[in-house]
Motif scaffolding. Structure first.
Motif, PDB file in Angstrom:
ATOM      1  N   ARG A  80       0.816  -1.212   0.000  1.00  0.00           N
ATOM      2  CA  ARG A  80       0.000   0.000   0.000  1.00  0.00           C
ATOM      3  C   ARG A  80       0.849   1.262   0.000  1.00  0.00           C
ATOM      4  O   ARG A  80       0.393   2.300   0.439  1.00  0.00           O
ATOM      5  CB  ARG A  80      -0.888   0.034   1.264  1.00  0.00           C
ATOM      6  CG  ARG A  80      -1.959  -1.025   1.317  1.00  0.00           C
ATOM      7  CD  ARG A  80      -3.215  -0.511   0.640  1.00  0.00           C
ATOM      8  NE  ARG A  80      -4.396  -1.158   1.163  1.00  0.00           N
ATOM      9  CZ  ARG A  80      -4.907  -2.291   0.668  1.00  0.00           C
ATOM     10  NH1 ARG A  80      -4.286  -2.900  -0.322  1.00  0.00           N
ATOM     11  NH2 ARG A  80      -6.005  -2.797   1.171  1.00  0.00           N
ATOM     12  N   ASP A  96      -8.291  -1.441  -1.857  1.00  0.00           N
ATOM     13  CA  ASP A  96      -7.927  -0.254  -1.075  1.00  0.00           C
ATOM     14  C   ASP A  96      -9.015   0.821  -1.149  1.00  0.00           C
ATOM     15  O   ASP A  96      -8.886   1.875  -0.546  1.00  0.00           O
ATOM     16  CB  ASP A  96      -6.566   0.287  -1.498  1.00  0.00           C
ATOM     17  CG  ASP A  96      -6.606   0.896  -2.875  1.00  0.00           C
ATOM     18  OD1 ASP A  96      -7.431   0.418  -3.686  1.00  0.00           O
ATOM     19  OD2 ASP A  96      -5.828   1.816  -3.138  1.00  0.00           O
ATOM     20  N   GLY A 121       2.535   2.505  -2.720  1.00  0.00           N
ATOM     21  CA  GLY A 121       2.783   3.036  -4.042  1.00  0.00           C
ATOM     22  C   GLY A 121       4.072   2.477  -4.621  1.00  0.00           C
ATOM     23  O   GLY A 121       4.628   1.508  -4.114  1.00  0.00           O
ATOM     24  N   ALA A 141      -2.044   0.709  -5.048  1.00  0.00           N
ATOM     25  CA  ALA A 141      -2.494   1.389  -3.848  1.00  0.00           C
ATOM     26  C   ALA A 141      -1.352   2.163  -3.204  1.00  0.00           C
ATOM     27  O   ALA A 141      -0.232   1.685  -3.151  1.00  0.00           O
ATOM     28  CB  ALA A 141      -3.043   0.366  -2.861  1.00  0.00           C
ATOM     29  N   ASP A 142      -1.634   3.375  -2.759  1.00  0.00           N
ATOM     30  CA  ASP A 142      -0.570   4.151  -2.128  1.00  0.00           C
ATOM     31  C   ASP A 142      -1.067   4.866  -0.882  1.00  0.00           C
ATOM     32  O   ASP A 142      -0.624   5.967  -0.567  1.00  0.00           O
ATOM     33  CB  ASP A 142       0.048   5.144  -3.121  1.00  0.00           C
ATOM     34  CG  ASP A 142      -1.013   6.055  -3.710  1.00  0.00           C
ATOM     35  OD1 ASP A 142      -2.205   5.875  -3.352  1.00  0.00           O
ATOM     36  OD2 ASP A 142      -0.659   6.924  -4.510  1.00  0.00           O
ATOM     37  N   THR A 143      -1.980   4.221  -0.188  1.00  0.00           N
ATOM     38  CA  THR A 143      -2.560   4.815   1.017  1.00  0.00           C
ATOM     39  C   THR A 143      -1.483   5.248   2.002  1.00  0.00           C
ATOM     40  O   THR A 143      -1.563   6.294   2.617  1.00  0.00           O
ATOM     41  CB  THR A 143      -3.472   3.784   1.717  1.00  0.00           C
ATOM     42  OG1 THR A 143      -4.118   3.011   0.713  1.00  0.00           O
ATOM     43  CG2 THR A 143      -4.476   4.472   2.603  1.00  0.00           C
ATOM     44  N   TYR A 144      -0.482   4.375   2.172  1.00  0.00           N
ATOM     45  CA  TYR A 144       0.519   4.651   3.209  1.00  0.00           C
ATOM     46  C   TYR A 144       1.843   5.106   2.619  1.00  0.00           C
ATOM     47  O   TYR A 144       2.894   4.963   3.236  1.00  0.00           O
ATOM     48  CB  TYR A 144       0.716   3.397   4.070  1.00  0.00           C
ATOM     49  CG  TYR A 144      -0.589   2.913   4.632  1.00  0.00           C
ATOM     50  CD1 TYR A 144      -1.216   3.614   5.659  1.00  0.00           C
ATOM     51  CD2 TYR A 144      -1.234   1.803   4.101  1.00  0.00           C
ATOM     52  CE1 TYR A 144      -2.440   3.211   6.151  1.00  0.00           C
ATOM     53  CE2 TYR A 144      -2.461   1.388   4.584  1.00  0.00           C
ATOM     54  CZ  TYR A 144      -3.055   2.100   5.613  1.00  0.00           C
ATOM     55  OH  TYR A 144      -4.268   1.705   6.096  1.00  0.00           O
ATOM     56  N   ALA A 145       1.794   5.644   1.384  1.00  0.00           N
ATOM     57  CA  ALA A 145       3.026   6.045   0.710  1.00  0.00           C
ATOM     58  C   ALA A 145       3.813   7.042   1.555  1.00  0.00           C
ATOM     59  O   ALA A 145       5.033   6.980   1.627  1.00  0.00           O
ATOM     60  CB  ALA A 145       2.695   6.640  -0.652  1.00  0.00           C
TER      61      ALA A 145
END
Lengths: 269, 345, 311
Positions: free
Chosen positions: A97, A167, A99, C13-17
């Motif tokens: 999650r 997500d 990226g 997904a990059d929610t917690y990037a």
């Protein structure tokens, strides 16, 4: 139509091979299970049914040793599996999650590294490491080593589960002004529970199972169940070892059944 | 589910506390040969002194040395090396010294074991048990004479391929030297080559190198003869193996195991208490009765069983040629290591 | 396992990037200090000198690798010859691991295929049956195997009573026992990835093959096997790699005469040999071999994927 379909799928002989496979897998365990109820002192002859070796495990002269070893194993496995699970959840969040980023591939490789390095090499490296930095061996060295090699085992089911969770839920929550932390606690974590439990159980069993690395890094007089059993069987297989083995077999079956039921429960949901 | 996790974390914390509490108890950490000391004796010590005995085991003097060098020093209090290994450990600076007056039963040590070559004046060690090393032969398999070392090194057909050797470099090579009638630790090249040639040739007759399973494989009949310690051979015989222990006329090994205080012992006081405990005739006699060796303590003989006193394994023929294993210099030891490596290939 | 599915595929997904470095930091810290760091220290140790009677001296040289590859005679002063001892131990280990892998494949593939073609309801139960033994302590499984195979053990007693043999078979302390032990230790590792691959296999392909008059066995070889190849490769690696460095099976089932890599290395640290630099060098050589196998397999997998992508 459907009968021709099953025909194509079916291969003659595959059932027999499967049964052979199960026979090979279970025969040694079942036979040891049977012999653990042997009344005889000797492991070769059968003298009738008895529970004396089970009594021996709990009351015999070696019972104290095995009791301490069992507690050590349990204690180490709980700590190591808990830490490894936490590390794995955090790493999975970043890798799955987080990226696209440059160290993503490397991170993923690093997390699965303990799987790729042969166990004996890890054992040697860890022993040399603790020796080089002058870290005296004891419970602590075992726990540290176990955490490291349990991480990939905890990571696999956790990452697999996280990929299975869309997500969009978290996105939606964050669109509604939930903080990242809230999104994690309220959305992702609850959805992740089955994966986390599997990861923890896998790491737990792997830690309980480990002999080689523990044997290299354990300190004076610190025994886990596998090292204690190894020490005992070095001098020959004794009936009380068979009793311990059978009890561990039972325990393993219970744990696996539990995780099986957890996953079943999850599927129906 | 969350509740469950919380519970298991709490359980983990609890276990943590319990274990650390258990560790605070008085203890002595003993590094000992396998199957050598009766559990009851350790329990007796604990009930008398309140000190718990934690024990780890090894199966050869060389393994003890390797382990101590590999960072185990500072974690064990006591070890039980054989005669020559006491000298080696002392030379390596791995032993802790003590004064005779720190042990109140020091005077129980028999005179003949007080001033020994490997530890003159007993600065580092106290006697534990002594015995001999040669071999036992299964009499169902072979009925001929067994009073020669050739039974091991050039065995009769019945025994070939059914012999186990102890996994102990110095003992095997010492017996080889006795068989060839050359001095131990020789630095003569031809003699060293002869030892190498001998064991290489004899290897075809040897099925395994095991120390810790020796008794069991003799009892189960997996091997027909094995190099063995006299007391272990006696135990195998008592457990039902039809075997006879040999006192070869060309020589056999005499050894004495000794309790030593290790350097940086974490529980030095308790260790000394345990040594004192083992100097009590009655206690050391319990070890003898279990392991079937003799002790080096005055008065212990009165406490051992009659059965033990009459064991053939413990009664060497008069004029028997027992030899202690000698400590070789670095150069010879390097060759010994090479011979052993060649053998174990 | 098959085909790096964990690399995320299309999920971006990059929610917690924003906090990913903090999330990764603990694992990096632990794995770098407890796995990567020690491996580097081990590499250094493999170039140090062995001290008389164990331990190491901080003098750099190639003595450990020299000992591995060259024989300089009893006194160390002869012209070097190739030392076959350790090479043959490694070779034998590779052979043992390869045989164990092959046997696992021969038994594991039909099993995996059979299970994957069961109705969904009973499938899980079959998988469950295959995995249970894997959860049992490896040590206990190996000990059980030894008990079963002993000269006076149940297997021999059974064979003797049925009259198939009239002399007990000596299996323990032979290569066969080691292979059996390895096979037994890692069989589930073979079954599970193949099972996963077969489960995703589209059985309409087999039907198409059958419609084109391909026999079942030809369909198996030409259609099914290529399709589930990633699973087969994954299974083979999961059996081969741990077999190569295994310790328990050779130690308990092989006896001291049948040294494998694992026992050779163990002896340098826990046994009498006490040659740390040599043990470190032997470990480095094993590690390099394993990495080569993994890299080759990964390349193949990638190529197979690229080739199969068009289908």
């Amino acid at each position: 139509m459907s009968s021709s379909k099953t025909d194509v799928r079916r291969y003659p002989g595959f059932l027999s091979v499967t049964l052979l496979c199960l026979l090979v897998l279970y025969a040694p365990l079942v036979i040891v299970g049977i012999y653990s109820f042997n009344a005889s002192n000797s492991i070769t002859s059968w003298d009738g049914f008895s529970l004396r070796w089970y009594a021996e495990v709990f009351t015999g002269s070696e019972s104290e040793k095995f009791k301490i070893a069992a507690w050590n194993s349990l204690f180490i496995a709980i700590i190591a599996a808990s830490c490894a699970t936490i590390l794995a959840v955090l790493a999975a969040m970043a890798i799955i999650r987080g990226g696209q980023f440059r160290t993503r591939q490397i991170s993923q490789g690093l997390v699965s590294l303990p799987l790729m390095v042969p166990e004996i090499v890890t054992a040697v490296a860890t022993l040399i490491f603790f020796n080089a930095i002058g870290f005296s061996r004891g419970h602590m060295t075992i726990i540290i080593a176990h955490i490291a090699f349990c991480v990939p085992f905890a990571y696999m089911p956790i990452a697999a589960r996280m990929q299975g969770v869309e997500d969009s839920y978290e996105m939606a929550a964050m669109d509604l002004y939930a903080s990242r932390f809230q999104a994690f606690c309220r959305i992702l974590l609850p959805l992740m529970i089955p994966g986390i439990i599997s990861g923890f159980l896998l790491a737990f069993i792997i830690s309980m199972d480990d002999f080689l690395i523990t044997n290299f890094v354990k300190g004076a007089g610190v025994e886990t169940l596998p090292t204690a059993i190894f020490g005992a069987v070095k001098q020959g297989i004794k009936p009380n070892i068979m009793a311990i083995s059978t009890m561990l077999l039972g325990l393993s079956i219970i744990i696996v059944s539990l995780s099986y039921i957890v996953s079943k429960f999850d599927n129906t949901k | 589910m969350k509740q469950k996790i919380k519970k298991s974390v709490a359980a983990a914390a609890l276990v943590c506390v319990v274990t650390s509490a258990a560790k605070a108890e008085e203890q002595v950490v003993l590094y000992h040969w396998f199957e050598y000391i009766p559990q009851e004796l350790l329990e007796k010590f604990t009930s008398e002194s309140g000190i718990e005995v934690v024990m780890d085991t090894y199966d050869s003097n060389e393994a003890l040395l390797a382990s101590l060098k590999a960072g185990a020093i500072g974690t064990y209090d006591l070890a039980v090396p054989g005669d020559y290994m006491v000298e080696i450990l002392a030379n390596q600076g791995l032993l802790g010294e003590f004064k005779p007056d720190e042990l109140k039963n020091f005077e129980n040590i028999a005179d003949q074991w007080l001033n020994v070559d490997f530890d003159p004046g007993r600065q580092y060690s106290i006697p534990y048990q002594w015995g001999t090393t040669s071999f036992s032969v299964n009499r169902d398999v072979y009925q001929g004479e067994i009073d020669q070392l050739s039974v091991l090194f050039n065995p009769p057909e019945e025994l070939s391929g059914k012999i186990n050797m102890l996994d102990a470099q110095n003992d095997v090579l010492a017996l080889a030297s006795l068989y060839l009638n050359i001095p131990q630790c020789t630095n003569d090249r031809e003699q060293l080559k002869a030892i190498n040639g001998l064991v290489q040739e004899a290897k075809q007759h040897w099925v395994s190198f095991n120390s810790d399973t020796t008794k069991d494989i003799l009892v189960s009949g997996d091997v027909a003869a094995s190099m063995i310690w006299n007391g272990f051979g006696a135990r195998a015989r008592v457990e039902g193996a039809n075997i006879e222990y040999a006192f070869p006329t060309d020589g056999y090994i005499v050894w004495m195991d000794n309790v030593v205080l290790l350097k940086d012992a974490p529980n030095r006081e308790n260790a000394l208490k345990f040594m004192d405990f083992l100097l009590v005739p009655e206690n050391i006699a319990a070890v003898s009765d279990y392991a079937r060796y003799e002790s080096g303590i005055t008065g212990a003989k009165e406490h051992v069983s009659d059965e033990l006193r009459e064991m053939p394994e413990l009664n060497a023929p008069t004029g028997g040629k027992g030899h202690f294993v000698e400590v070789c210099d670095a150069e010879t030891q390097a060759v010994y290591d090479q011979i052993w490596t060649n053998l174990r290939k | 396992m098959a085909g790096g599915s964990t690399s995320g595929g299309s999920v971006k997904a990059d929610t917690y990037a924003g906090v990913r470095h903090w999330l990764l930091a603990p694992s990096w810290l632990v794995l770098l200090t407890v796995v990567v760091g020690p491996l580097c220290i081990m590499l250094i140790y493999s170039f140090l000198t062995k001290e008389f009677r164990g331990g190491v001296v901080w003098e750099f040289n190639l003595a450990a690798y020299d000992k591995f590859f060259f024989d300089r005679g009893l006194f160390g002063d002869e012209a070097p010859r190739i030392e076959w001892t350790y090479i043959s131990i490694y070779w034998r280990s590779i052979l043992q691991a390869a045989i164990a892998t092959l046997v696992s494949l021969l038994i594991g593939f039909p099993t995996a295929y059979f299970i994957a073609t069961r109705p969904t309801t009973s499938r899980a139960l079959w998988v469950f049956l295959i995995t249970i033994p894997y959860w049992v302590n490896l040590l206990i499984r190996t000990v059980s195997m030894k008990f079963l195979l002993r000269d006076q053990g149940p297997l021999n007693a059974f064979l003797l009573s049925t009259g198939i043999i009239d002399q007990p078979l000596t299996i323990v302390n032979t290569d066969v026992a080691v292979q059996l032990g390895l096979f037994y230790s890692y069989l589930p590792f073979m079954v599970l990835p193949i099972y996963a691959a077969v489960e995703q296999y589209d059985h309409r392909l087999s039907e198409a093959a059958a419609d084109l008059y391909a026999s079942r066995w030809i369909a198996l070889r030409r259609v099914i096997l290529p399709a589930v190849k990633p699973g087969v490769i994954a299974g083979c690696i999961l059996v081969f790699v741990p077999s190569l460095g295994s310790f328990l099976a050779p130690d308990l089932l092989g006896g001291a005469r049948n040294f494998m890599i694992g026992s050779l290395i163990e002896d340098q640290f826990k046994g009498q040999a006490g040659d740390w630099p040599f043990g470190a060098a032997a470990s480095m050589i094993l590690l390099s071999m394993v990495l080569i196998v993994l890299i080759v397999a990964a390349r193949r997998q990638a190529r197979a994927k690229a080739a199969g992508g068009e289908v």
